[in-house]
Scaffold this motif. Structure first.
Motif, PDB file in Angstrom:
ATOM      1  N   VAL A   1      26.783  31.488  16.558  1.00  0.00           N
ATOM      2  CA  VAL A   1      26.306  30.575  15.567  1.00  0.00           C
ATOM      3  C   VAL A   1      24.785  30.966  15.726  1.00  0.00           C
ATOM      4  CG1 VAL A   1      25.494  28.157  15.234  1.00  0.00           C
ATOM      5  CG2 VAL A   1      27.761  28.654  15.307  1.00  0.00           C
TER       6      VAL A   1
ATOM      7  N   LYS B   1      20.579  31.753  13.863  1.00  0.00           N
ATOM      8  CA  LYS B   1      19.523  31.894  12.916  1.00  0.00           C
ATOM      9  C   LYS B   1      19.149  33.243  12.560  1.00  0.00           C
ATOM     10  CE  LYS B   1      17.890  27.057  13.991  1.00  0.00           C
ATOM     11  NZ  LYS B   1      16.937  26.287  14.557  1.00  0.00           N
TER      12      LYS B   1
ATOM     13  N   TYR C   1      21.262  27.206  10.728  1.00  0.00           N
ATOM     14  CA  TYR C   1      22.267  27.902  11.632  1.00  0.00           C
ATOM     15  C   TYR C   1      23.562  28.417  10.686  1.00  0.00           C
ATOM     16  CZ  TYR C   1      20.551  26.583  16.044  1.00  0.00           C
ATOM     17  OH  TYR C   1      19.740  26.482  17.146  1.00  0.00           O
TER      18      TYR C   1
ATOM     19  N   ARG D   1      27.520  30.618  10.858  1.00  0.00           N
ATOM     20  CA  ARG D   1      28.448  31.009  11.922  1.00  0.00           C
ATOM     21  C   ARG D   1      29.259  32.353  11.471  1.00  0.00           C
ATOM     22  NH1 ARG D   1      32.586  28.538  14.992  1.00  0.00           N
ATOM     23  NH2 ARG D   1      34.478  29.807  14.831  1.00  0.00           N
TER      24      ARG D   1
ATOM     25  N   MET E   1      18.058  34.993  15.690  1.00  0.00           N
ATOM     26  CA  MET E   1      17.078  34.509  16.424  1.00  0.00           C
ATOM     27  C   MET E   1      17.550  33.447  17.447  1.00  0.00           C
ATOM     28  SD  MET E   1      14.077  36.058  15.862  1.00  0.00           S
ATOM     29  CE  MET E   1      12.852  35.032  16.392  1.00  0.00           C
ATOM     30  N   GLU E   2      17.339  32.245  17.290  1.00  0.00           N
ATOM     31  CA  GLU E   2      17.933  31.216  17.958  1.00  0.00           C
ATOM     32  C   GLU E   2      19.519  31.139  17.556  1.00  0.00           C
ATOM     33  OE1 GLU E   2      15.347  30.673  15.643  1.00  0.00           O
ATOM     34  OE2 GLU E   2      13.847  30.496  17.063  1.00  0.00           O
ATOM     35  N   GLY E   3      20.148  30.603  18.617  1.00  0.00           N
ATOM     36  CA  GLY E   3      21.495  30.504  18.272  1.00  0.00           C
ATOM     37  C   GLY E   3      22.355  30.434  19.671  1.00  0.00           C
ATOM     38  N   VAL E   4      23.812  30.326  19.435  1.00  0.00           N
ATOM     39  CA  VAL E   4      24.668  30.121  20.456  1.00  0.00           C
ATOM     40  C   VAL E   4      25.450  31.422  20.510  1.00  0.00           C
ATOM     41  CG1 VAL E   4      26.734  28.890  21.323  1.00  0.00           C
ATOM     42  CG2 VAL E   4      24.703  27.845  20.412  1.00  0.00           C
ATOM     43  N   PHE E   5      25.369  32.465  21.207  1.00  0.00           N
ATOM     44  CA  PHE E   5      25.979  33.672  21.260  1.00  0.00           C
ATOM     45  C   PHE E   5      27.249  33.783  22.173  1.00  0.00           C
ATOM     46  CE2 PHE E   5      22.954  35.547  18.367  1.00  0.00           C
ATOM     47  CZ  PHE E   5      21.688  34.869  18.684  1.00  0.00           C
TER      48      PHE E   5
ATOM     49  N   VAL F   1      29.425  23.477  17.648  1.00  0.00           N
ATOM     50  CA  VAL F   1      29.964  24.689  17.269  1.00  0.00           C
ATOM     51  C   VAL F   1      31.422  24.990  17.595  1.00  0.00           C
ATOM     52  CG1 VAL F   1      29.997  27.081  18.490  1.00  0.00           C
ATOM     53  CG2 VAL F   1      27.792  25.841  18.430  1.00  0.00           C
TER      54      VAL F   1
ATOM     55  N   VAL G   1      28.503  31.886  27.176  1.00  0.00           N
ATOM     56  CA  VAL G   1      27.875  31.978  25.936  1.00  0.00           C
ATOM     57  C   VAL G   1      26.478  31.779  26.425  1.00  0.00           C
ATOM     58  CG1 VAL G   1      26.875  29.735  24.695  1.00  0.00           C
ATOM     59  CG2 VAL G   1      29.259  30.550  24.570  1.00  0.00           C
ATOM     60  N   VAL G   2      25.653  32.716  25.742  1.00  0.00           N
ATOM     61  CA  VAL G   2      23.929  32.779  25.835  1.00  0.00           C
ATOM     62  C   VAL G   2      23.472  31.671  24.685  1.00  0.00           C
ATOM     63  CG1 VAL G   2      21.947  34.252  25.527  1.00  0.00           C
ATOM     64  CG2 VAL G   2      24.261  35.003  26.638  1.00  0.00           C
ATOM     65  N   ARG G   3      22.709  30.684  25.199  1.00  0.00           N
ATOM     66  CA  ARG G   3      22.028  29.979  24.189  1.00  0.00           C
ATOM     67  C   ARG G   3      20.616  30.364  24.130  1.00  0.00           C
ATOM     68  NH1 ARG G   3      20.368  27.644  20.155  1.00  0.00           N
ATOM     69  NH2 ARG G   3      19.829  25.159  20.358  1.00  0.00           N
ATOM     70  N   ASN G   4      19.918  30.773  23.031  1.00  0.00           N
ATOM     71  CA  ASN G   4      18.759  31.160  22.891  1.00  0.00           C
ATOM     72  C   ASN G   4      18.147  29.981  21.797  1.00  0.00           C
ATOM     73  OD1 ASN G   4      16.476  31.905  21.195  1.00  0.00           O
ATOM     74  ND2 ASN G   4      16.872  33.881  22.155  1.00  0.00           N
ATOM     75  N   LYS G   5      17.099  29.402  22.540  1.00  0.00           N
ATOM     76  CA  LYS G   5      16.566  28.062  21.802  1.00  0.00           C
ATOM     77  C   LYS G   5      15.257  27.909  22.027  1.00  0.00           C
ATOM     78  CE  LYS G   5      17.243  25.164  25.766  1.00  0.00           C
ATOM     79  NZ  LYS G   5      17.540  23.889  26.329  1.00  0.00           N
ATOM     80  N   PRO G   6      14.546  27.454  20.852  1.00  0.00           N
ATOM     81  CA  PRO G   6      12.916  26.965  20.874  1.00  0.00           C
ATOM     82  C   PRO G   6      12.677  26.031  21.971  1.00  0.00           C
ATOM     83  CG  PRO G   6      13.650  26.318  18.825  1.00  0.00           C
ATOM     84  CD  PRO G   6      14.862  26.722  19.782  1.00  0.00           C
TER      85      PRO G   6
ATOM     86  N   ASN H   1      10.823  30.783  22.358  1.00  0.00           N
ATOM     87  CA  ASN H   1      12.268  30.871  22.344  1.00  0.00           C
ATOM     88  C   ASN H   1      12.609  31.380  24.040  1.00  0.00           C
ATOM     89  OD1 ASN H   1      12.582  30.416  19.841  1.00  0.00           O
ATOM     90  ND2 ASN H   1      13.586  32.542  19.289  1.00  0.00           N
TER      91      ASN H   1
ATOM     92  N   LEU I   1      24.222  20.130  22.355  1.00  0.00           N
ATOM     93  CA  LEU I   1      25.238  21.256  21.844  1.00  0.00           C
ATOM     94  C   LEU I   1      26.553  20.768  22.218  1.00  0.00           C
ATOM     95  CD1 LEU I   1      25.883  24.077  20.743  1.00  0.00           C
ATOM     96  CD2 LEU I   1      25.115  24.788  23.140  1.00  0.00           C
TER      97      LEU I   1
END
Lengths: 214, 312
Positions: free
Chosen positions: A35, A37, A75, A77, A197-201, B120, B137-142, B187, B223
């Motif tokens: 998920v 951006k 967001y 998916r 960019m931001e997200g849950v990878f 998710v 899971v990799v969380r990329n967040k501001p 980020n 999350l």
């Protein structure tokens, strides 16, 4: 005498090569089920949708570009062409067709032969129900290399109408003041580059049943 | 320190077993949960060192390289030493702001604004429901970070009354803000682990506190991973029971047959109509399993039997 006997399939559990050593084959790639951006690199706005319909064109749910980096409505998916075609954690290949499903409304990124309201390009909308839309929901990820890497800017080319997902800077007024128009345009140029960019990878998964790796 | 003993696993344990052991013990040994134990902090730190999560650097027992080094040379043999910051380790499994013990969602002060939650969908196979699994899971967040200067915050509308003259007043709406230290959104990335527990059901959620969208004036949202169990080509799930279909020929039906079918983790099952204990593990008690129910379809021959077939 053995006619009709069905051989039971040995249940093969998907195992990506090299995984038993705790390292994924493509550490920085975007995978199915993730998920995220998407930032348009030319205009610095994120792909966004919301429960606001176009007042013209198809009248479907609108898709725009927003400046905020902390809006949960940005967001999307990443999913394969069909539910079985791209398993959770599988890296997306350059040239692969995917669907982008808007997380909060369950509609897919979609385009069709309607004019966009501000620039008269092709209208891009969010279409479908609970992730199921139609054949105009598929986009090819265009990038150089093998997989869609997170740090790279990629293009999205529509399967069906051949346009690129783009922003050229036109802004809406009330009630979505300042948001940019997102449309499809036939030319490949610097307006159609997007970056994750931001997200849950999601990383490729470890095989559950048979691991005696150490 | 014997890292294996601290985690309670054998030297040959798989990564999955190690992660499972860490997760279970982290909940038990957290100092907040053991306020009367003077050694709680130390035990918790030992646990962290044994597991050792550092963003980008990898874990001791769950990183193959480091584990080989530890097995051969012990703790001193680990190359660049380690900093166990249990904040990092803990949030890897449970999210920011730790985990509120007592089972309730955090007692929120209703006046603190909160960022949005992110949900998710996590697709899982029936094999994973049977054996469990971990998803990285990799969380990329501001994240809000300090910046120089001040900014306006907590802006709100207020009514102001101004006097225009004797007995004459005017009420106007005004936007009023407080002054706060300036923040900017930067980020940041961290790895999270979601455990797919055996027996998990469709719709169940695994929350990570504080890993949702940030709010500049308040707290971040959460999350939440929502489990979606995928359809399986062979087995159908009903509760904790599994249903499947076996097709046999008429000859087999009349004369008997021997056949094994492969279960979700590969082990073989000799089919009967009902196999107790061969279903899915119960989510609340993994030792109790449902049943596997097999229906037999007999395939009748489409043409006339030849004399040879009749003999057989």
């Amino acid at each position: 005498m053995w006619s009709g006997r069905r051989l039971f399939p040995l249940l093969l559990l998907a195992l990506l090569p090299g995984l038993c050593h705790g390292r994924e084959p493509v550490p920085g790639a975007v995978t199915c089920g993730s998920v995220l951006k998407l930032l348009n690199t030319r205009h610095s706005v994120r792909l966004h949708s919301h429960e606001v319909k176009y007042g013209s064109g198809s009248g479907q749910q609108s898709v725009t570009g927003v400046e905020a980096s902390d809006d949960a409505n940005s967001y999307w998916r990443i999913r394969g062409k069909s539910d079985s075609s791209c398993q959770r954690g599988t890296p997306v290949k350059c040239g692969q067709a995917i669907r982008l499903t808007h997380v909060n409304t369950g509609k897919n990124l979609h385009t069709h032969h309607f004019p966009s309201p501000l620039s008269n390009n092709q209208e891009v909308s969010a279409f479908g129900d609970d992730g199921e839309g139609d054949d105009l929901d598929f986009w090819i990820v265009q990038c150089s290399g093998t997989y869609w890497e997170r740090e790279d800017a990629v293009r999205f080319k529509h399967v069906g109408t051949e346009v690129f997902l783009s922003i050229t800077g036109e802004q809406y007024g009330h009630p979505i003041r300042g948001q940019r128009e997102v449309h499809g345009m036939p030319a490949a140029n610097h307006h159609n580059y997007w970056k994750a960019m931001e997200g849950v990878f999601i990383k490729p998964s470890l095989d559950p049943a048979k691991h005696d790796e150490l | 320190r014997d890292f294996y003993k601290i985690l309670g696993v054998s030297r040959g344990a798989s990564i999955k077993d190690i992660k499972k052991a860490y997760r279970k013990l982290a909940l038990q040994l957290h100092p907040d949960r053991n306020p009367d134990d003077p050694r709680a902090q130390e035990k918790f730190q030992d646990l962290g060192a044994a597991y050792e999560v550092r963003p980008g650097a990898g874990n001791v027992l769950s990183d193959e390289e480091k584990r080989k080094q530890y097995d051969a040379y012990g703790e001193e043999g680990l190359k660049d030493g380690h900093q166990s910051s249990h904040g990092d380790i803990f949030s890897h499994f449970f999210g920011d702001f730790g985990f509120m013990f007592g089972g309730n969602p955090r007692q929120q002060d209703r006046n603190i604004p909160r960022g949005s939650d992110i949900i998710v969908d996590l697709e899982v196979t029936l094999e994973e429901v049977y054996s469990g699994n971990f998803v990285e899971v990799v969380r990329n967040k501001p994240v809000a970070r300090q910046a120089p200067g001040k900014r306006k915050c907590n802006c709100r509308q207020e009514m102001r009354t101004t006097q225009l003259g004797p007995g004459r007043f005017q009420m106007t709406q005004e936007v009023v803000c407080d002054e706060c230290p300036n923040v900017k959104l930067v980020n940041e990335e961290r790895t999270l682990e979601v455990e797919i527990e055996p027996g998990v059901r469709d719709g169940m959620e695994y929350p990570f506190i504080g890993e949702g969208e940030p709010h500049v004036d308040g707290e971040p949202g959460d999350l939440r991973f929502r489990i979606k169990v995928l359809k399986h080509p062979v087995f159908e799930r009903r509760g904790d029971d599994l249903y499947t279909n076996v097709t046999i020929s008429l000859v087999e039906a009349l004369t008997g047959f021997e056949m094994d079918i492969a279960h979700l983790d590969g082990h073989k099952v000799r089919p009967r109509v009902l196999c107790k204990g061969e279903g899915l593990p119960n989510f609340d008690n993994n030792n109790i399993k449902g049943s596997l129910i097999i229906t037999f379809d007999v395939e009748f021959p489409k043409e006339q039997l030849t004399p040879e077939q009749r003999e057989g």
